[in-house]
Structures are given as C-alpha cells and as structure tokens.
Design an enzyme around this catalytic site. Structure first.
Site, PDB file in Angstrom:
ATOM      1  N   GLU A 119       1.948  -4.865  22.934  1.00  0.00           N
ATOM      2  CA  GLU A 119       2.678  -3.368  23.073  1.00  0.00           C
ATOM      3  C   GLU A 119       2.318  -2.620  24.252  1.00  0.00           C
ATOM      4  O   GLU A 119       0.850  -2.582  24.530  1.00  0.00           O
ATOM      5  CB  GLU A 119       2.196  -2.582  21.784  1.00  0.00           C
ATOM      6  CG  GLU A 119       3.488  -1.359  21.371  1.00  0.00           C
ATOM      7  CD  GLU A 119       3.174  -0.890  20.133  1.00  0.00           C
ATOM      8  OE1 GLU A 119       3.458  -1.648  19.159  1.00  0.00           O
ATOM      9  OE2 GLU A 119       2.826   0.589  20.158  1.00  0.00           O
TER      10      GLU A 119
ATOM     11  N   ALA B   9       4.604  -2.125  11.023  1.00  0.00           N
ATOM     12  CA  ALA B   9       3.126  -2.166  10.760  1.00  0.00           C
ATOM     13  C   ALA B   9       2.544  -2.378  12.027  1.00  0.00           C
ATOM     14  O   ALA B   9       2.270  -1.352  12.670  1.00  0.00           O
ATOM     15  CB  ALA B   9       2.813  -3.350   9.757  1.00  0.00           C
ATOM     16  N   ARG B  10       2.028  -3.596  12.544  1.00  0.00           N
ATOM     17  CA  ARG B  10       1.333  -4.012  13.745  1.00  0.00           C
ATOM     18  C   ARG B  10       1.999  -5.022  14.448  1.00  0.00           C
ATOM     19  O   ARG B  10       2.000  -6.031  13.679  1.00  0.00           O
ATOM     20  CB  ARG B  10      -0.048  -3.803  13.930  1.00  0.00           C
ATOM     21  CG  ARG B  10      -0.732  -2.407  13.723  1.00  0.00           C
ATOM     22  CD  ARG B  10      -0.869  -1.799  14.688  1.00  0.00           C
ATOM     23  NE  ARG B  10      -1.462  -0.385  14.769  1.00  0.00           N
ATOM     24  CZ  ARG B  10      -0.955   0.713  14.290  1.00  0.00           C
ATOM     25  NH1 ARG B  10       0.158   0.716  14.015  1.00  0.00           N
ATOM     26  NH2 ARG B  10      -1.722   1.781  14.172  1.00  0.00           N
TER      27      ARG B  10
ATOM     28  N   HIS C 226       7.926   2.295  18.627  1.00  0.00           N
ATOM     29  CA  HIS C 226       6.900   2.718  18.127  1.00  0.00           C
ATOM     30  C   HIS C 226       6.899   4.108  17.438  1.00  0.00           C
ATOM     31  O   HIS C 226       6.378   5.085  17.657  1.00  0.00           O
ATOM     32  CB  HIS C 226       5.299   2.681  18.649  1.00  0.00           C
ATOM     33  CG  HIS C 226       4.593   2.387  17.618  1.00  0.00           C
ATOM     34  ND1 HIS C 226       3.269   1.334  17.744  1.00  0.00           N
ATOM     35  CD2 HIS C 226       4.289   2.813  16.333  1.00  0.00           C
ATOM     36  CE1 HIS C 226       2.433   1.668  16.863  1.00  0.00           C
ATOM     37  NE2 HIS C 226       2.979   2.419  15.890  1.00  0.00           N
TER      38      HIS C 226
ATOM     39  N   GLY D  19       0.885  -1.101  -0.042  1.00  0.00           N
ATOM     40  CA  GLY D  19       0.036  -0.063  -0.024  1.00  0.00           C
ATOM     41  C   GLY D  19       0.954   1.280  -0.003  1.00  0.00           C
ATOM     42  O   GLY D  19       2.019   1.222  -0.474  1.00  0.00           O
ATOM     43  N   ARG D  20       0.436   2.283   0.677  1.00  0.00           N
ATOM     44  CA  ARG D  20       1.211   3.442   0.820  1.00  0.00           C
ATOM     45  C   ARG D  20       2.634   3.260   1.236  1.00  0.00           C
ATOM     46  O   ARG D  20       3.569   3.818   0.875  1.00  0.00           O
ATOM     47  CB  ARG D  20       0.419   4.387   1.396  1.00  0.00           C
ATOM     48  CG  ARG D  20      -0.785   5.232   0.550  1.00  0.00           C
ATOM     49  CD  ARG D  20      -1.408   6.280   1.610  1.00  0.00           C
ATOM     50  NE  ARG D  20      -2.229   5.557   3.000  1.00  0.00           N
ATOM     51  CZ  ARG D  20      -3.269   5.242   2.982  1.00  0.00           C
ATOM     52  NH1 ARG D  20      -4.058   5.784   1.977  1.00  0.00           N
ATOM     53  NH2 ARG D  20      -3.568   4.617   3.862  1.00  0.00           N
ATOM     54  N   ILE D  21       2.709   2.644   2.518  1.00  0.00           N
ATOM     55  CA  ILE D  21       3.916   2.760   3.138  1.00  0.00           C
ATOM     56  C   ILE D  21       4.890   1.651   2.516  1.00  0.00           C
ATOM     57  O   ILE D  21       6.038   1.806   2.219  1.00  0.00           O
ATOM     58  CB  ILE D  21       3.717   2.421   4.522  1.00  0.00           C
ATOM     59  CG1 ILE D  21       2.939   3.739   5.195  1.00  0.00           C
ATOM     60  CG2 ILE D  21       5.188   2.199   5.340  1.00  0.00           C
ATOM     61  CD1 ILE D  21       2.530   3.340   6.631  1.00  0.00           C
TER      62      ILE D  21
HETATM   63  C1  GLV Z   1       1.001   4.372  13.738  1.00  0.00           C
HETATM   64  O1  GLV Z   1       1.210   3.269  14.046  1.00  0.00           O
HETATM   65  C2  GLV Z   1      -0.173   4.731  12.870  1.00  0.00           C
HETATM   66  O2  GLV Z   1      -0.862   3.827  12.691  1.00  0.00           O
HETATM   67  O3  GLV Z   1      -0.187   5.898  12.609  1.00  0.00           O
END
Ligand code: GLV
Ligand code: GLV
Length: 321
Positions: free
Chosen positions: A269, A239-240, A287, A158-160
């Site tokens: 987290e 990401a997560r 993060h 995607g974007r990132i």
């Molecule tokens: C950071 O983790 C965001 O989702 O902006």
C-alpha cells in the site's frame, strides 16, 4: 518552561488539535493530507513529547532515536499498529496507544459494501452502464453470487469480525469463523460455528479477513489456501494487505480460480501488485474502512485523550504496551 511539543504527522479531523492545545501543548502539525515522508518526520520529531502517527508511518528504533528522550507517547490514529515497533517503544519507555472500538461499525459496514459489490458485480455493472455499450437487460448478464443461503467465513472474530458476522443476519447466511477463541456472541446470535482455518476456507462462499497483521498472519492466505477456496467464492480484505500473498491472488483471480475479490488494503500500500488494477473481478477501495465522518472524529478525540493522559502522568485509556 515552554510547552511540550506534540507532533501530528497529518491533517486530522477535529477535535484532536483543539483538545491538545487546550491542554497546553505546542502542536507541530504536518499540515497536509499526504504522508510527510521519512526525512520530514526524522527532521521534525526531535524534542517531541508526544507523537500522533497514521498507519502509514513507520515507528521504529531510528525514529525513536531521532525523537530523543523527551518522547513518552506514540498515539496511533488507527486500531491496527503493525506500523509500530512496539518492543522498541517499550524498551525506550514510550507508551503506545491505538483507537479500538470506535471504528468497528464503520469498518464492518465497509466490509459489507465490498461483499455486496463483489458478489453482485456492482462496479462492473456501473462501468458497463457508463461505457455506452449496455444493450439492455439480459438473462445471462453479469450473474453473481446469491448471498441468501450462502456461507460467510470469517477469518478472525474479534471486534470487527464479530460486527461483520452479526450484520449477516439480514442476509440469511450461514456463518463460520476461525479464531483461537470461542465467540459466544456470534454463536448465540447468528448460530456461527467455529472451524479450523483449513476447514473454513473450502466451505466459505464469502471469505472475509479480520485478523491483525503479525508475523503469524503475514501471507496467511497464500497460493495453497487460495487453491482450496471454492471457484465461485469471493475473498474480502478489510484487515491488512500483507495477510494475502497478493501476487498469488492476482493469478487466482486472473485464472478465475476464485470468482471475485473486494479489497480495502494492499500488500504494498498504496502501490498495487501488477495486474490487480486490470482485473474486472476485483473491487478496489483506497483504505476507507474507518472513513466515516463520525468515526474519524471519535478516533481524533481518542488520540488526544491518550496523549494527554500519558503526558499528564496518567494511564492512557487505550494502551498497547
Ligand atoms: C485502519 O486500518 C486502522 O487500523 O484503524
Ligand atoms: C427484473 O427487472 C424483473 O422484473 O424481473
């Protein structure tokens, strides 16, 4: 009539508070850097028309009920919104918004900081120099992964993911990606090739995760998939956390079944899975993906614009539902 209340769950950079005040809202700011805690949130949310949340605050049926019928918008100060029960918000006629786009470059930069740090053992090297144990240059000292000619595997484009892939140009890497959709930009600009995830994993020297957290991506990288990575490969997660089975990852790193990892996010987290902090071949960041001053200010502005739009009866610029 008294001003409508907007609850902001954390101290944020300008200009969100200023813009919301100018627009005539009464700001209830949890004036701290740490999460406010569930009890505080539940106590302060009643009567709010707008709620500005961080990714660490769970927005669910209980919180919506505590807020009451005045609540019309939840503006997440993040692009990811897995902390929000969107279906519950929709059912309660509450709009949800996020901050896409403005943090793409900052997050891609941080992914590269982790790629370089994990590949070239930057943190281990720093520790060695500071330890006083360093005896000088040595031919076999802290050898790492050469990026030139190596294969970057993007899980999610995607974007990132796209921004991370485009940044590989300067490093002369081959780029593979797995995504439901064809990414013409990556294919045309860096010659990227799309592969199913289970073919991408064994081919990657650097495996970098760029998928949102959903029921489908939870533990996407599990013990079986870790076992199919190259022994010399590094795994990067900006990401997560729950996209990786962190216990399985700790085992894989401990047994050197993969070479190294770079993490900005964690399954539980801010708690770490036992053993992770002791591993020399893991680079661990708190993060920081979007934590560039200019980016955080743009996120702040976006959050305010979304709240103001909804509370003025307009369509928000960044709707999730
Ligand atoms: C950071 O983790 C965001 O989702 O902006
Ligand atoms: C290393 O410092 C070299 O000069 O090769």
């Amino acid at each position: 009539m008294s001003a409508e209340k907007v609850l902001i769950t954390r101290r944020v950079p300008p200009p969100a508070v200023e813009l919301l005040r100018e627009a005539g809202f009464a700001i209830d700011l949890c004036d701290q850097d740490d999460p406010p805690g569930r009890e505080t949130l539940l106590a302060r949310v009643p009567g709010a028309a707008g709620l500005v949340t961080m990714l660490s605050e769970r927005v669910d049926g209980e919180l919506l009920k505590a807020a009451g019928p005045s609540l019309r918008v939840v503006a997440n100060f993040a692009v990811g919104y897995d902390n929000i029960d969107v279906a519950a918000c929709t059912a309660a006629k509450v709009r949800v918004t996020n901050t896409p786009g403005v943090l793409t470059d900052a997050t891609a930069d941080l992914a590269w900081a982790l790629i370089l740090a994990a590949a070239r053992r930057v943190v281990e090297g720093d520790r060695l120099v500071r330890s006083g144990q360093w005896t000088g240059w040595a031919p076999l000292q802290l050898l790492g992964l050469q990026l030139t000619g190596a294969t970057l595997g993007l899980v999610g484009a995607g974007r990132i993911g796209t921004a991370v892939g485009l940044r590989s140009m300067g490093f002369g890497m081959r780029v593979l990606y797995s995504d439901d959709q064809v990414n013409r930009e990556l294919e045309q600009r860096v010659g990227a090739q799309r592969l199913p995830l289970d073919q991408l994993i064994p081919a990657a020297d650097v495996l970098s995760l760029h998928v949102p957290l959903t029921p489908q991506t939870r533990h996407l990288i599990n013990a079986a998939r870790l076992a199919r990575m190259k022994a010399t490969a590094i795994l990067i997660n900006t990401a997560r956390g729950p996209v990786i089975d962190e216990a399985a990852l700790v085992e894989a790193l401990r047994q050197r079944r993969i070479a190294a990892a770079g993490f900005d996010v964690y399954e539980h987290e801010p708690r770490l899975t036992p053993g992770l902090a002791e591993l020399p071949n893991a680079v661990l960041l708190p993060h920081l993906g979007s934590a560039a001053t200019a980016t955080r200010q743009k996120m702040s502005q976006m959050v305010a614009e979304n709240v103001i739009a909804v509370l003025s009866g307009r369509e928000p610029p960044n709707p999730v539902n």
